[in-house]
Design an enzyme around this catalytic site. Structure first.
Site, short mmCIF file in Angstrom:
data_model
loop_
_atom_site.label_atom_id
_atom_site.label_comp_id
_atom_site.label_asym_id
_atom_site.label_seq_id
_atom_site.Cartn_x
_atom_site.Cartn_y
_atom_site.Cartn_z
N ASP A 27 -9.08 -6.32 -4.65
CA ASP A 27 -8.51 -4.93 -4.06
C ASP A 27 -9.00 -4.05 -5.04
O ASP A 27 -8.64 -3.67 -6.15
CB ASP A 27 -6.92 -5.20 -4.32
CG ASP A 27 -6.34 -3.69 -3.35
OD1 ASP A 27 -7.24 -2.79 -3.03
OD2 ASP A 27 -5.29 -3.83 -3.17
N HIS B 278 -8.19 -5.08 -0.13
CA HIS B 278 -6.58 -4.34 -0.26
C HIS B 278 -5.87 -4.88 1.28
O HIS B 278 -4.79 -5.25 0.98
CB HIS B 278 -7.07 -2.97 0.22
CG HIS B 278 -5.75 -2.19 0.18
ND1 HIS B 278 -4.78 -2.34 -0.84
CD2 HIS B 278 -5.35 -1.17 1.14
CE1 HIS B 278 -3.81 -1.28 -0.42
NE2 HIS B 278 -4.06 -1.02 0.82
N ASP B 279 -6.70 -5.52 2.36
CA ASP B 279 -5.99 -5.77 3.29
C ASP B 279 -5.38 -7.06 3.35
O ASP B 279 -4.42 -7.70 3.99
CB ASP B 279 -6.97 -5.92 4.58
CG ASP B 279 -6.91 -4.65 5.44
OD1 ASP B 279 -6.05 -3.87 5.25
OD2 ASP B 279 -7.88 -4.60 6.24
N ARG C 78 -12.00 6.06 10.24
CA ARG C 78 -11.47 4.82 10.29
C ARG C 78 -12.52 4.18 9.64
O ARG C 78 -12.32 2.98 8.82
CB ARG C 78 -11.22 4.48 11.66
CG ARG C 78 -10.58 2.97 11.70
CD ARG C 78 -9.30 2.67 10.77
NE ARG C 78 -8.64 1.47 11.25
CZ ARG C 78 -7.57 1.17 10.59
NH1 ARG C 78 -7.07 1.81 9.67
NH2 ARG C 78 -7.04 -0.04 10.88
N SER D 168 0.81 -1.10 0.01
CA SER D 168 0.02 0.02 0.14
C SER D 168 0.78 1.24 -0.12
O SER D 168 1.79 1.45 -0.71
CB SER D 168 -0.92 -0.10 1.20
OG SER D 168 -1.75 1.10 1.12
#
Length: 379
Positions: free
Chosen positions: A323, A356-357, A227, A157
């Site tokens: 992602d 994405h994680d 968040r 990232s």
């Protein structure tokens, strides 16, 4: 919490704080007269200093990438699945350096630290830092550690952006670059998500223009919302569907505007609340702006091929099918530019439902490919 550490763990680790007195000129035109960087290291630096690997962290990351600070620590470092004996970044082979970047809130100089010129918390007075500034500070860190050249610079990232910038700013100091789930610059949509998150913080009455610490308050509401928005973008629709679906937290719908009724609502609120207790609001603003500003090709007529013509490293890029924050197409932009610039590059698009994680997770195909590339690096 572990009482005996796994055989593939680096075990107990201790952070170090390094102080730098030489002023650091920043992209903004401002400078830091002095600053601290907090690091952790794993493994041993060999006699020729040829086995060093730099870990660059993403937005909310820090120096604690592997191992445990105590036997009571509930979770290991944020990339423990990839760093340790027998893992992709094998500490029997490599000397690994992880740091908390400038502007962070885990011990390195940042908005939450004390300004030595005033004796007060920097707050909003901490200058804007960019990916280029981070790389320059990391180069000074390498000098301090006696590392002339990194065997590899690795990051996912925002960390991948730093790894890429290293090859541009210091081509002779990087042998291998691993850029995972990253991009050559943010899309308009990504900038938009970051702006929504920033506005959540800026509109919190307790943000107080960034000087909230002087008043003994924290803009928790804004941080929590920021968040929550960000976390949605880190997961795929498939992952959220599989994990939560439309499962209720309550026995039945309450038909009440203020009730937390779905499991996914409860999860996001928990993630936001937990984040708001450990992260600094000014750091969040700074990190998202650094993401927005990253665009190394802008200095080369927006030509990524020209930008990468001077790099000397070999590259490994990996992306994940689901992602959508940094889609595989963004990694392929870098791959295509490297090929056009006649550079050595390996690329793998990994089928994974986590979004994405995924770059943080112990996905077998990912770890296998990661290990395969790292095993090829000679030290």
């Amino acid at each position: 919490m572990p009482t005996v550490f796994p055989d593939d763990s680096v075990g107990l680790v201790s952070p170090q704080t390094l102080h730098f007195n030489e002023p650091l000129e920043l992209t903004s035109g401002k400078s830091l007269a002095e600053y601290d960087l907090v690091i952790e290291t794993y493994g041993e630096l060999n006699a020729t200093q040829s086995n060093a690997v730099l870990i660059c962290h993403a937005l909310s990351g820090h120096h604690h990438a592997a191992g445990y600070h105590s036997v009571d620590e509930r979770k290991p470092g944020w990339w423990d699945s990839c760093i340790g004996p027998g893992k992709p970044i094998d500490t029997r082979k490599f000397f690994v350096v992880a740091l908390n970047n400038l502007g962070g809130c885990n011990g390195s100089s940042g908005p939450a630290s004390i300004n030595p010129a005033t004796g007060k918390v920097y707050g909003a007075d901490f200058p804007m830092v960019t990916v280029e500034d981070w790389v320059h500070s990391q180069a000074r860190l390498a000098d301090r550690l006696g590392i002339r050249q990194w065997a590899a610079v690795v990051g996912g990232s925002l960390g991948g952006m730093q790894a890429l910038q290293w090859t541009i700013s210091y081509p002779e100091r990087v042998r291998h670059c691993l850029c995972i789930a990253s991009a050559p610059k943010l899309s308009a949509q990504n900038i938009a998500f970051n702006e929504v998150a920033r506005q959540a913080i800026l509109s919190d009455p307790e943000f107080l223009g960034g000087y909230f610490q002087e008043q003994g308050v924290i803009p928790k509401r804004g941080l929590k919302l920021a968040r929550m928005v960000g976390h949605i973008t880190y997961l795929s629709d498939d992952a959220m569907g599989a994990k939560f679906g439309r499962v209720l937290k309550t026995e039945k719908l309450n038909y009440d505007l203020h009730s937390v009724e779905f499991q996914v609502e409860s999860y996001l609120r928990y993630q936001g609340e937990e984040f708001s207790t450990r992260f600094d609001a000014n750091t969040y603003l700074l990190m998202t702006k650094a993401l927005d500003y990253f665009d190394p090709a802008a200095a080369h007529g927006d030509d990524l091929v020209r930008t990468l013509e001077g790099v000397e490293a070999d590259f490994c890029l990996m992306s994940f099918t689901t992602d959508w924050r940094f889609s595989p197409a963004r990694s392929r932009e870098i791959v295509d530019a490297l090929i056009a610039a006649k550079k050595n590059v390996s690329y793998l698009e990994i089928d994974a439902p986590q979004g994405h994680d995924a770059f943080l997770m112990p996905i077998p195909r990912y770890l296998q490919a990661f290990s395969g590339y790292m095993n090829r690096i000679s030290v």
